[in-house]
Scaffold this motif. Sequence first.
Motif, PDB file in Angstrom:
ATOM      1  N   GLU A   1       4.719  -2.337  -9.012  1.00 14.74           N
ATOM      2  CA  GLU A   1       4.950  -2.341  -7.628  1.00 14.74           C
ATOM      3  C   GLU A   1       6.050  -2.716  -7.132  1.00 14.74           C
ATOM      4  O   GLU A   1       6.382  -3.762  -7.115  1.00 14.74           O
ATOM      5  CB  GLU A   1       3.776  -3.085  -7.062  1.00 14.74           C
ATOM      6  CG  GLU A   1       2.225  -2.533  -7.649  1.00 14.74           C
ATOM      7  CD  GLU A   1       1.045  -3.131  -6.845  1.00 14.74           C
ATOM      8  OE1 GLU A   1       1.299  -4.155  -6.038  1.00 14.74           O
ATOM      9  OE2 GLU A   1       0.019  -2.698  -6.731  1.00 14.74           O
TER      10      GLU A   1
ATOM     11  N   VAL B   1       5.757   6.793  -9.015  1.00 17.24           N
ATOM     12  CA  VAL B   1       4.527   6.711  -8.247  1.00 17.24           C
ATOM     13  C   VAL B   1       3.169   6.663  -9.130  1.00 17.24           C
ATOM     14  O   VAL B   1       2.546   5.801  -8.666  1.00 17.24           O
ATOM     15  CB  VAL B   1       4.280   8.112  -7.450  1.00 17.24           C
ATOM     16  CG1 VAL B   1       3.043   8.025  -6.753  1.00 17.24           C
ATOM     17  CG2 VAL B   1       5.563   8.268  -6.521  1.00 17.24           C
TER      18      VAL B   1
ATOM     19  N   ARG C   1      10.683  -1.319   0.340  1.00 21.89           N
ATOM     20  CA  ARG C   1      10.124  -0.330   1.029  1.00 21.89           C
ATOM     21  C   ARG C   1      10.598   0.912   0.454  1.00 21.89           C
ATOM     22  O   ARG C   1      11.822   1.144   0.225  1.00 21.89           O
ATOM     23  CB  ARG C   1      10.336  -0.111   2.554  1.00 21.89           C
ATOM     24  CG  ARG C   1       9.439  -1.261   3.466  1.00 21.89           C
ATOM     25  CD  ARG C   1       9.831  -0.885   4.771  1.00 21.89           C
ATOM     26  NE  ARG C   1       9.335   0.044   5.412  1.00 21.89           N
ATOM     27  CZ  ARG C   1       9.878   1.052   6.062  1.00 21.89           C
ATOM     28  NH1 ARG C   1      11.144   1.106   6.201  1.00 21.89           N
ATOM     29  NH2 ARG C   1       9.165   2.135   6.516  1.00 21.89           N
TER      30      ARG C   1
ATOM     31  N   GLN D   1       0.697  -1.306   0.060  1.00 22.25           N
ATOM     32  CA  GLN D   1       0.005  -0.032   0.208  1.00 22.25           C
ATOM     33  C   GLN D   1       0.957   1.351   0.155  1.00 22.25           C
ATOM     34  O   GLN D   1       2.015   1.244   0.559  1.00 22.25           O
ATOM     35  CB  GLN D   1      -1.008   0.006   1.220  1.00 22.25           C
ATOM     36  CG  GLN D   1      -0.240   0.023   2.490  1.00 22.25           C
ATOM     37  CD  GLN D   1      -1.166   0.052   3.516  1.00 22.25           C
ATOM     38  OE1 GLN D   1      -2.369  -0.585   3.404  1.00 22.25           O
ATOM     39  NE2 GLN D   1      -0.971   0.636   4.735  1.00 22.25           N
ATOM     40  N   LEU D   2       0.234   2.316  -0.551  1.00 21.75           N
ATOM     41  CA  LEU D   2       1.098   3.470  -0.566  1.00 21.75           C
ATOM     42  C   LEU D   2       0.340   4.541   0.147  1.00 21.75           C
ATOM     43  O   LEU D   2      -1.013   4.911   0.229  1.00 21.75           O
ATOM     44  CB  LEU D   2       0.802   4.167  -2.143  1.00 21.75           C
ATOM     45  CG  LEU D   2       1.740   5.368  -2.438  1.00 21.75           C
ATOM     46  CD1 LEU D   2       3.283   5.028  -2.609  1.00 21.75           C
ATOM     47  CD2 LEU D   2       1.384   5.793  -3.955  1.00 21.75           C
TER      48      LEU D   2
ATOM     49  N   TRP E   1       5.710   3.871   0.424  1.00 21.97           N
ATOM     50  CA  TRP E   1       5.142   2.363  -0.250  1.00 21.97           C
ATOM     51  C   TRP E   1       5.584   1.314   0.704  1.00 21.97           C
ATOM     52  O   TRP E   1       6.863   1.168   1.002  1.00 21.97           O
ATOM     53  CB  TRP E   1       5.758   2.241  -1.710  1.00 21.97           C
ATOM     54  CG  TRP E   1       5.535   0.921  -2.271  1.00 21.97           C
ATOM     55  CD1 TRP E   1       6.602  -0.266  -2.181  1.00 21.97           C
ATOM     56  CD2 TRP E   1       4.315   0.411  -2.794  1.00 21.97           C
ATOM     57  NE1 TRP E   1       5.931  -1.461  -2.743  1.00 21.97           N
ATOM     58  CE2 TRP E   1       4.587  -1.140  -3.071  1.00 21.97           C
ATOM     59  CE3 TRP E   1       2.830   0.753  -2.595  1.00 21.97           C
ATOM     60  CZ2 TRP E   1       3.602  -1.966  -3.517  1.00 21.97           C
ATOM     61  CZ3 TRP E   1       2.075  -0.093  -3.316  1.00 21.97           C
ATOM     62  CH2 TRP E   1       2.225  -1.362  -3.704  1.00 21.97           C
ATOM     63  N   GLN E   2       4.808   0.563   1.327  1.00 25.47           N
ATOM     64  CA  GLN E   2       4.898  -0.514   1.865  1.00 25.47           C
ATOM     65  C   GLN E   2       4.378  -1.871   1.578  1.00 25.47           C
ATOM     66  O   GLN E   2       3.120  -1.923   1.266  1.00 25.47           O
ATOM     67  CB  GLN E   2       4.099  -0.080   3.453  1.00 25.47           C
ATOM     68  CG  GLN E   2       4.226  -1.408   4.362  1.00 25.47           C
ATOM     69  CD  GLN E   2       5.696  -1.621   5.069  1.00 25.47           C
ATOM     70  OE1 GLN E   2       6.351  -0.448   5.519  1.00 25.47           O
ATOM     71  NE2 GLN E   2       6.306  -2.826   5.086  1.00 25.47           N
TER      72      GLN E   2
ATOM     73  N   ILE F   1       2.729   3.066  -9.935  1.00 27.30           N
ATOM     74  CA  ILE F   1       2.172   2.270  -8.795  1.00 27.30           C
ATOM     75  C   ILE F   1       0.571   2.518  -8.716  1.00 27.30           C
ATOM     76  O   ILE F   1       0.114   1.534  -8.144  1.00 27.30           O
ATOM     77  CB  ILE F   1       2.816   2.804  -7.219  1.00 27.30           C
ATOM     78  CG1 ILE F   1       4.292   2.408  -7.407  1.00 27.30           C
ATOM     79  CG2 ILE F   1       1.930   2.162  -6.207  1.00 27.30           C
ATOM     80  CD1 ILE F   1       5.093   3.059  -6.144  1.00 27.30           C
TER      81      ILE F   1
END
Length: 338
Positions: free
Chosen positions: A80, A71, A84, A29-30, A40-41, A74
């Motif tokens: 993706e 970005v 991190r 998720q962003l 971004w994780q 994503i």
Amino acid sequence: MPTSDFDVIAWTLGQQSVNQDCFRGHTGQLELWDRGVLMWQPLQPAGKDIVLSCGIHGNETAPIEIVRDIVHDILRRQHEPLQRVLFIFGNPAAISAGVRELDYNMNRLFSGAHQHGEAPEQRRAAQLEQYVTRFFEHATGGQRERLHYDLHTAIRDSYYEKFAIYPFQHGRPYSKKQLSFLAQCGIHTILLNQAPTTTFSYYSVNTHKAQAFTVELGKVRPFGQNDRSRFADTEGMLRSLLMQSELQLPEFTAEQHQVFAVERVIDRKHQQFQLHFADDVANFTEFPLGYRLASDGAQQHFIEHAGERIIFPNANVAIGQRALLLVREQPLAKLELV
Ligand SMILES: [Zn+2]
């Protein structure tokens, strides 16, 4: 929420309203932490924590376009990252205004230098330090690699178009892996800082023990007027760094790299200050021994050693600020490398 034609810059800079501050992709998720700050994780992150910053100077558009597009991909659920990543658009107010800075050169405001006032750029630098701290310190999963690439473009032409500034390492050795990565980015010229500074990259080196660099990608041009093919090597490698678990880099070879060290810093000390070369002289231009470079009140500055080259000249800085750097090539063999 962002769609394929969504303007990432407008979104991240708060000009386009959003009804949520978290975007769920397929594999992570962003999170929107602040204007121009996105994290971004991945659900299952690989071993690197990467800060990718741009727009610390608001008119340095090519890096902003590169980070925007990463970005954007994503948000389209196309590419993706496995790592991190903290994406930073550094100076939103200056980006919106289309200027390098509003009140202060933001890349002189880190490592506490923001504490002297409450101007927007001083407050922003303080906040960015906190976000970088939160990003690095909230990582989980054992020994992780900390990286920070702060992307810039220069005001003037450069004899070597792309170069990276390697911040002062306090005696720690230089990284062959990082030099090889930069070479694959098309960056074969490295400038070693010989002392602490107040730049963003030095902050990450000194405070977070990251491998961090100020990366100069070429000359400033307006949005949409950048020839992206000139940055293709860099953009491609940055994307690979984010998307791959471990980069396959070619073996380190000394011939790939040209290293310069800062020899002298010339500060402006008087109201009467003049540089004795043309405004459009490129960074890394070499002058003959004895050439008179600058007059500062009654003081004169000359080329004192063969091979000295000028970099980042600016006669219009405030009194007490750096007006010129002199650098000299240094054999790679003299560096301690790991
Ligand atoms: Zn810059």
